[in-house]
Motif scaffolding. Structure first.
Motif, PDB file in Angstrom:
ATOM      1  N   VAL A 189       0.852  -1.196   0.000  1.00 10.58           N
ATOM      2  CA  VAL A 189       0.000   0.000   0.000  1.00 10.58           C
ATOM      3  C   VAL A 189       0.885   1.242   0.000  1.00 10.58           C
ATOM      4  O   VAL A 189       1.890   1.310   0.706  1.00 10.58           O
ATOM      5  N   HIS A 190       0.501   2.205  -0.857  1.00 11.92           N
ATOM      6  CA  HIS A 190       1.219   3.481  -0.937  1.00 11.92           C
ATOM      7  C   HIS A 190       0.311   4.567  -0.366  1.00 11.92           C
ATOM      8  O   HIS A 190      -0.836   4.714  -0.811  1.00 11.92           O
ATOM      9  N   VAL A 191       0.830   5.341   0.601  1.00 16.39           N
ATOM     10  CA  VAL A 191       0.035   6.405   1.215  1.00 16.39           C
ATOM     11  C   VAL A 191       0.641   7.755   0.876  1.00 16.39           C
ATOM     12  O   VAL A 191       1.844   7.973   1.010  1.00 16.39           O
ATOM     13  N   MET A 192      -0.230   8.664   0.431  1.00 23.94           N
ATOM     14  CA  MET A 192       0.141  10.058   0.185  1.00 23.94           C
ATOM     15  C   MET A 192      -0.324  10.897   1.381  1.00 23.94           C
ATOM     16  O   MET A 192      -1.488  10.759   1.807  1.00 23.94           O
ATOM     17  N   GLY A 193       0.533  11.801   1.873  1.00 25.67           N
ATOM     18  CA  GLY A 193       0.091  12.707   2.936  1.00 25.67           C
ATOM     19  C   GLY A 193      -1.152  13.485   2.538  1.00 25.67           C
ATOM     20  O   GLY A 193      -2.067  13.688   3.347  1.00 25.67           O
ATOM     21  N   SER A 194      -1.233  13.888   1.270  1.00 22.95           N
ATOM     22  CA  SER A 194      -2.391  14.673   0.811  1.00 22.95           C
ATOM     23  C   SER A 194      -3.688  13.877   0.915  1.00 22.95           C
ATOM     24  O   SER A 194      -4.772  14.457   0.959  1.00 22.95           O
ATOM     25  N   SER A 195      -3.580  12.541   0.978  1.00 26.35           N
ATOM     26  CA  SER A 195      -4.780  11.707   1.088  1.00 26.35           C
ATOM     27  C   SER A 195      -5.313  11.650   2.513  1.00 26.35           C
ATOM     28  O   SER A 195      -6.371  11.065   2.753  1.00 26.35           O
TER      29      SER A 195
ATOM     30  N   ASP B 247     -10.704  13.170   8.749  1.00 24.42           N
ATOM     31  CA  ASP B 247     -10.601  12.060   9.706  1.00 24.42           C
ATOM     32  C   ASP B 247     -11.066  10.762   9.050  1.00 24.42           C
ATOM     33  O   ASP B 247     -10.518   9.687   9.306  1.00 24.42           O
ATOM     34  N   ARG B 248     -12.060  10.883   8.184  1.00 28.36           N
ATOM     35  CA  ARG B 248     -12.583   9.706   7.488  1.00 28.36           C
ATOM     36  C   ARG B 248     -11.546   9.127   6.510  1.00 28.36           C
ATOM     37  O   ARG B 248     -11.341   7.919   6.448  1.00 28.36           O
ATOM     38  N   ALA B 249     -10.888  10.014   5.766  1.00 27.05           N
ATOM     39  CA  ALA B 249      -9.853   9.556   4.824  1.00 27.05           C
ATOM     40  C   ALA B 249      -8.669   8.959   5.579  1.00 27.05           C
ATOM     41  O   ALA B 249      -8.057   7.981   5.135  1.00 27.05           O
ATOM     42  N   ILE B 250      -8.347   9.534   6.734  1.00 23.30           N
ATOM     43  CA  ILE B 250      -7.264   9.000   7.568  1.00 23.30           C
ATOM     44  C   ILE B 250      -7.613   7.575   8.003  1.00 23.30           C
ATOM     45  O   ILE B 250      -6.775   6.657   7.933  1.00 23.30           O
ATOM     46  N   ALA B 251      -8.863   7.363   8.417  1.00 18.10           N
ATOM     47  CA  ALA B 251      -9.280   6.029   8.880  1.00 18.10           C
ATOM     48  C   ALA B 251      -9.123   5.002   7.755  1.00 18.10           C
ATOM     49  O   ALA B 251      -8.668   3.873   7.993  1.00 18.10           O
ATOM     50  N   VAL B 252      -9.460   5.398   6.527  1.00 20.85           N
ATOM     51  CA  VAL B 252      -9.328   4.468   5.394  1.00 20.85           C
ATOM     52  C   VAL B 252      -7.846   4.125   5.170  1.00 20.85           C
ATOM     53  O   VAL B 252      -7.480   2.956   5.004  1.00 20.85           O
ATOM     54  N   ALA B 253      -6.996   5.147   5.180  1.00 24.26           N
ATOM     55  CA  ALA B 253      -5.557   4.916   4.934  1.00 24.26           C
ATOM     56  C   ALA B 253      -4.960   4.018   6.016  1.00 24.26           C
ATOM     57  O   ALA B 253      -4.219   3.074   5.716  1.00 24.26           O
ATOM     58  N   LEU B 254      -5.297   4.309   7.283  1.00 21.12           N
ATOM     59  CA  LEU B 254      -4.699   3.531   8.375  1.00 21.12           C
ATOM     60  C   LEU B 254      -5.192   2.088   8.348  1.00 21.12           C
ATOM     61  O   LEU B 254      -4.423   1.145   8.581  1.00 21.12           O
ATOM     62  N   SER B 255      -6.472   1.890   8.022  1.00 20.80           N
ATOM     63  CA  SER B 255      -6.954   0.508   7.986  1.00 20.80           C
ATOM     64  C   SER B 255      -6.355  -0.232   6.793  1.00 20.80           C
ATOM     65  O   SER B 255      -6.076  -1.435   6.873  1.00 20.80           O
TER      66      SER B 255
ATOM     67  N   PHE C 260       5.422   5.642   1.616  1.00 25.64           N
ATOM     68  CA  PHE C 260       4.822   6.896   2.102  1.00 25.64           C
ATOM     69  C   PHE C 260       5.486   8.090   1.427  1.00 25.64           C
ATOM     70  O   PHE C 260       6.706   8.250   1.477  1.00 25.64           O
ATOM     71  N   ASP C 261       4.662   8.911   0.766  1.00 31.25           N
ATOM     72  CA  ASP C 261       5.097  10.177   0.177  1.00 31.25           C
ATOM     73  C   ASP C 261       4.345  11.290   0.904  1.00 31.25           C
ATOM     74  O   ASP C 261       3.121  11.355   0.799  1.00 31.25           O
ATOM     75  N   PRO C 262       5.026  12.156   1.664  1.00 27.22           N
ATOM     76  CA  PRO C 262       4.291  13.181   2.438  1.00 27.22           C
ATOM     77  C   PRO C 262       3.419  14.073   1.546  1.00 27.22           C
ATOM     78  O   PRO C 262       2.335  14.485   1.944  1.00 27.22           O
ATOM     79  N   ASN C 263       3.900  14.389   0.328  1.00 31.99           N
ATOM     80  CA  ASN C 263       3.137  15.177  -0.652  1.00 31.99           C
ATOM     81  C   ASN C 263       2.300  16.264   0.025  1.00 31.99           C
ATOM     82  O   ASN C 263       1.085  16.340  -0.159  1.00 31.99           O
ATOM     83  N   ILE C 264       2.975  17.100   0.779  1.00 33.69           N
ATOM     84  CA  ILE C 264       2.279  18.091   1.607  1.00 33.69           C
ATOM     85  C   ILE C 264       1.562  19.124   0.734  1.00 33.69           C
ATOM     86  O   ILE C 264       2.165  19.763  -0.139  1.00 33.69           O
ATOM     87  N   ARG C 265       0.272  19.262   0.946  1.00 35.91           N
ATOM     88  CA  ARG C 265      -0.544  20.304   0.316  1.00 35.91           C
ATOM     89  C   ARG C 265      -1.288  20.993   1.456  1.00 35.91           C
ATOM     90  O   ARG C 265      -2.342  20.530   1.874  1.00 35.91           O
ATOM     91  N   ARG C 266      -0.720  22.084   1.940  1.00 33.90           N
ATOM     92  CA  ARG C 266      -1.259  22.682   3.162  1.00 33.90           C
ATOM     93  C   ARG C 266      -2.717  23.078   3.012  1.00 33.90           C
ATOM     94  O   ARG C 266      -3.475  23.063   3.979  1.00 33.90           O
ATOM     95  N   GLU C 267      -3.134  23.413   1.780  1.00 35.35           N
ATOM     96  CA  GLU C 267      -4.517  23.868   1.567  1.00 35.35           C
ATOM     97  C   GLU C 267      -5.537  22.801   1.931  1.00 35.35           C
ATOM     98  O   GLU C 267      -6.678  23.127   2.284  1.00 35.35           O
ATOM     99  N   ILE C 268      -5.174  21.520   1.802  1.00 37.19           N
ATOM    100  CA  ILE C 268      -6.180  20.481   2.079  1.00 37.19           C
ATOM    101  C   ILE C 268      -5.887  19.694   3.346  1.00 37.19           C
ATOM    102  O   ILE C 268      -6.690  18.882   3.767  1.00 37.19           O
ATOM    103  N   MET C 269      -4.722  19.931   3.951  1.00 39.60           N
ATOM    104  CA  MET C 269      -4.340  19.090   5.084  1.00 39.60           C
ATOM    105  C   MET C 269      -4.702  19.777   6.395  1.00 39.60           C
ATOM    106  O   MET C 269      -3.840  20.179   7.172  1.00 39.60           O
ATOM    107  N   GLN C 270      -6.026  19.880   6.620  1.00 39.65           N
ATOM    108  CA  GLN C 270      -6.530  20.614   7.786  1.00 39.65           C
ATOM    109  C   GLN C 270      -7.166  19.689   8.823  1.00 39.65           C
ATOM    110  O   GLN C 270      -7.658  20.154   9.838  1.00 39.65           O
ATOM    111  N   ALA C 271      -7.189  18.381   8.563  1.00 43.13           N
ATOM    112  CA  ALA C 271      -7.852  17.465   9.498  1.00 43.13           C
ATOM    113  C   ALA C 271      -7.144  17.512  10.851  1.00 43.13           C
ATOM    114  O   ALA C 271      -5.917  17.621  10.919  1.00 43.13           O
ATOM    115  N   SER C 272      -7.932  17.435  11.943  1.00 45.14           N
ATOM    116  CA  SER C 272      -7.347  17.570  13.286  1.00 45.14           C
ATOM    117  C   SER C 272      -6.320  16.467  13.552  1.00 45.14           C
ATOM    118  O   SER C 272      -5.315  16.691  14.205  1.00 45.14           O
TER     119      SER C 272
END
Ligand code: ATP
Ligand code: MG
Length: 315
Positions: free
Chosen positions: A132-138, A142-150, A164-176
């Motif tokens: 599995v490949h995870v992008m930070g932007s994904s 909280d819901r998208a985080i739950a999918v990635a972690l599972s 893991f690619d952090p692929n930081i996009r500050r505009e969308i990475m606002q989840a607590s």
């Protein structure tokens, strides 16, 4: 061959035609182009012949159809892309500034992408996955985080691996839970693919060597630092492989990191030597920037090999 999956945002990108164009006034636009970092990644992996599938969601609209059709044409498994009636597919409007930085207007968490879930189709896809490949932007909600972690837990429980690619996009990475999730994913990763300054988000070291040593000691198998036109540097416990970029005329940088990552991970899964995986990855990254639109510069393996052989730009 090993199967890889990713989960996250699927969207169309609409691009300002002129450098420096403001979105505060009307102007000419290009697109829609199929996009979303995990979609670009899975599309490029599939084009290289790697079995690859994506978990995500689109609306029952033309933008969703454009994405699914493109991924299908590239050979990706689209069985776990849910289509939601009454929801619009995600969008990203991008304009390039004169200094080459980008400004995005995203609608992702509140689009169909925000409805991502580990449904029956996703569970089935994950059961067949080796990586599995995870992008930070994904990790945009909280819901998208739950999918990635599972997805990580399922694939690791089956003996699979994680990149893991952090692929930081500050505009969308606002989840607590985003920062905690980034650290959680890194702690479970085998391959880490940061770009530029992203390396230092996870280390207190001030230079590349210090950060790399610190992160390798935490259990990563390898780190591949992407350096734009200069190429990339591979690090593992045995040493370092610097791999130069290919000289091309860059017309649109978006998607380079995703195409690079897809190629590197695909060849790592095939057991390629780091230098060989890096050469293919640099070629895919270089080809990606020669076309406007993040998935328009995805090419099949034969074309990538031909590009490497000639060293010439593809027409
Ligand atoms: P993205 O904008 O997709 O997030 P990134 O920041 O993750 O990209 P970059 O370092 O910009 O990653 O690009 C990834 C790879 O693509 C580079 O390591 C290189 O191989 C290739 N690449 C990017 N830009 C160029 C360029 N102008 N010329 C040649 N190769 C390039
Ligand atoms: Mg990137």
């Amino acid at each position: 061959m090993k199967k890889l999956v990713s989960a996250g945002e699927i969207l169309v990108e609409i691009m300002a035609e002129r450098i420096g164009q403001s979105f505060l006034e009307p102007g000419p636009l290009l697109g829609p182009y199929p996009s979303g970092a995990p979609a670009i990644f899975i599309g490029q992996a599939a084009a290289l012949g790697q079995p690859a599938g994506l978990i995500g969601a689109v609306g029952d609209d033309d933008f969703g159809r454009l994405n699914i059709e493109r991924l299908r044409t590239l050979g990706a498994d689209v069985s776990a892309i849910a289509v939601h009636t009454g929801q619009a597919t995600g969008t990203a409007f991008v304009t390039y500034r004169a200094d080459a930085s980008r400004h995005f207007v995203f609608n992702i968490a509140n689009s169909a992408s925000g409805l991502i879930e580990t449904d029956t189709a996703a569970t089935k896809l994950l059961a067949s996955a080796d990586h599995v490949h995870v992008m930070g932007s994904s990790l945009f909600s909280d819901r998208a985080i739950a999918v990635a972690l599972s997805a990580i837990e399922t694939v690791k429980a089956g003996g699979g691996t994680v990149s893991f690619d952090p692929n930081i996009r500050r505009e969308i990475m606002q989840a607590s839970g985003m920062r905690t999730a980034l650290d959680h994913v890194l702690a479970r990763a085998d391959i880490f693919l940061p770009s530029g300054e992203e390396l230092f988000l996870f280390s207190s070291a001030k230079d590349e060597k210090g950060a790399v040593d610190e992160l390798l000691n935490r259990g990563l198998s390898c780190i591949v630092l992407k350096k734009g036109a200069a190429g990339a540097t591979y690090h593992d416990r045995h040493g370092t492989v610097a791999s130069p970029g290919f000289a091309v005329d860059e017309v649109d940088p978006t998607g380079a990191g995703d195409c690079f990552g897809a190629a590197f991970v695909s060849f790592w899964l095939r057991g390629a030597a780091p230098a060989d995986a890096m050469r293919i990855a640099n070629a895919c990254g270089a080809l990606a920037v020669t076309r406007k639109g993040p998935m328009e510069g995805i090419f099949p393996l034969e074309a990538v090999e031909a590009f490497i052989a000639t060293g010439k730009n593809m027409q």
